[in-house]
Design a protein around this motif. Structure first.
Motif, PDB file in Angstrom:
ATOM      1  N   GLY A   4       0.781  -1.288  -0.121  1.00  0.00           N
ATOM      2  CA  GLY A   4      -0.106  -0.018  -0.168  1.00  0.00           C
ATOM      3  C   GLY A   4       0.819   1.332  -0.078  1.00  0.00           C
ATOM      4  N   SER A   5       0.580   2.042   0.865  1.00  0.00           N
ATOM      5  CA  SER A   5       1.285   3.492   1.167  1.00  0.00           C
ATOM      6  C   SER A   5       2.651   3.242   1.081  1.00  0.00           C
ATOM      7  N   PRO A   6       3.489   4.249   0.616  1.00  0.00           N
ATOM      8  CA  PRO A   6       4.861   4.188   0.596  1.00  0.00           C
ATOM      9  C   PRO A   6       5.613   4.601   2.069  1.00  0.00           C
ATOM     10  N   LYS A   7       4.501   5.193   2.978  1.00  0.00           N
ATOM     11  CA  LYS A   7       4.743   5.391   4.423  1.00  0.00           C
ATOM     12  C   LYS A   7       4.940   4.286   5.156  1.00  0.00           C
ATOM     13  N   ASN A   8       4.333   3.024   4.728  1.00  0.00           N
ATOM     14  CA  ASN A   8       4.332   1.750   5.423  1.00  0.00           C
ATOM     15  C   ASN A   8       5.864   1.141   5.381  1.00  0.00           C
ATOM     16  N   SER A   9       6.348   0.655   6.346  1.00  0.00           N
ATOM     17  CA  SER A   9       7.747   0.034   6.494  1.00  0.00           C
ATOM     18  C   SER A   9       7.683  -1.340   6.088  1.00  0.00           C
ATOM     19  N   ILE A  10       8.502  -1.845   5.480  1.00  0.00           N
ATOM     20  CA  ILE A  10       8.572  -3.120   5.022  1.00  0.00           C
ATOM     21  C   ILE A  10       9.970  -3.746   5.604  1.00  0.00           C
ATOM     22  N   SER A  11       9.647  -5.038   6.305  1.00  0.00           N
ATOM     23  CA  SER A  11      10.974  -5.789   6.379  1.00  0.00           C
ATOM     24  C   SER A  11      10.837  -7.198   5.566  1.00  0.00           C
ATOM     25  N   VAL A  12      11.830  -7.459   4.879  1.00  0.00           N
ATOM     26  CA  VAL A  12      11.776  -9.116   4.208  1.00  0.00           C
ATOM     27  C   VAL A  12      12.725  -9.693   5.131  1.00  0.00           C
TER      28      VAL A  12
END
Length: 161
Positions: free
Chosen positions: A43-51
């Protein structure tokens, strides 16, 4: 309020919805990061993502980190345990979404107040439904005589005694 996605990397790589769309010659870790970004699965680019991936990074010079995506290698423990630790150590658990098909991880995340998604649900949540012509949406109505005729034919075919 932004969300934090914690994604089981190899779980996503090995899922048929991902593997069928990507060439085997491409580096799968890099392909997953590109897949997540280009399809905007979080979704939003403000959401943080950890893979999170099992093991160690391939080399110190080969940085898999992509802008906006935190690539985590579990090192001495397995990725499942690393994901569990990340959720347990977080103070904003209600804003965490764990993406995995591992039932134990999903149960643990939800029991701690986080949310969980399966891999298929995560990928397909952002898929755009195919546009159908308006004609496909119209359901033809049958009149009584047509229904009666169909029922007679079905009885003849299926109820042979």
């Amino acid at each position: 309020m932004s969300l934090r996605y914690i994604i089981d990397g190899y779980n996503l790589i090995n899922h048929p919805l991902f593997s069928q769309r990507h060439k085997q010659s491409e580096d799968p870790r890099h392909a997953v990061l590109t897949f997540i970004k280009t399809r905007r699965l979080t979704g939003s680019p403000k959401n943080s993502i950890s893979v999170v991936f099992d093991g160690y990074p391939p080399s110190a010079s080969a940085a898999d980190a992509d802008a906006g995506i935190d690539v985590v290698f579990s090192r001495k423990i397995n990725a499942d345990d690393k994901i569990k630790n990340m959720v347990e150590e977080s103070s904003g658990r209600k804003n965490i979404i764990v993406v995995s098909d591992d039932k134990e991880i999903k149960f643990m995340a939800e029991s701690l107040g986080a949310h969980s998604l399966g891999i298929e649900e995560f990928i397909q949540a952002k898929e755009k439904p195919e546009k159908r012509p308006k004609d496909d949406l119209i359901k033809p109505e049958l009149n009584y005589s047509q229904i009666h005729k169909i029922n007679q034919e079905l009885r003849r075919i299926w109820l042979r005694s």
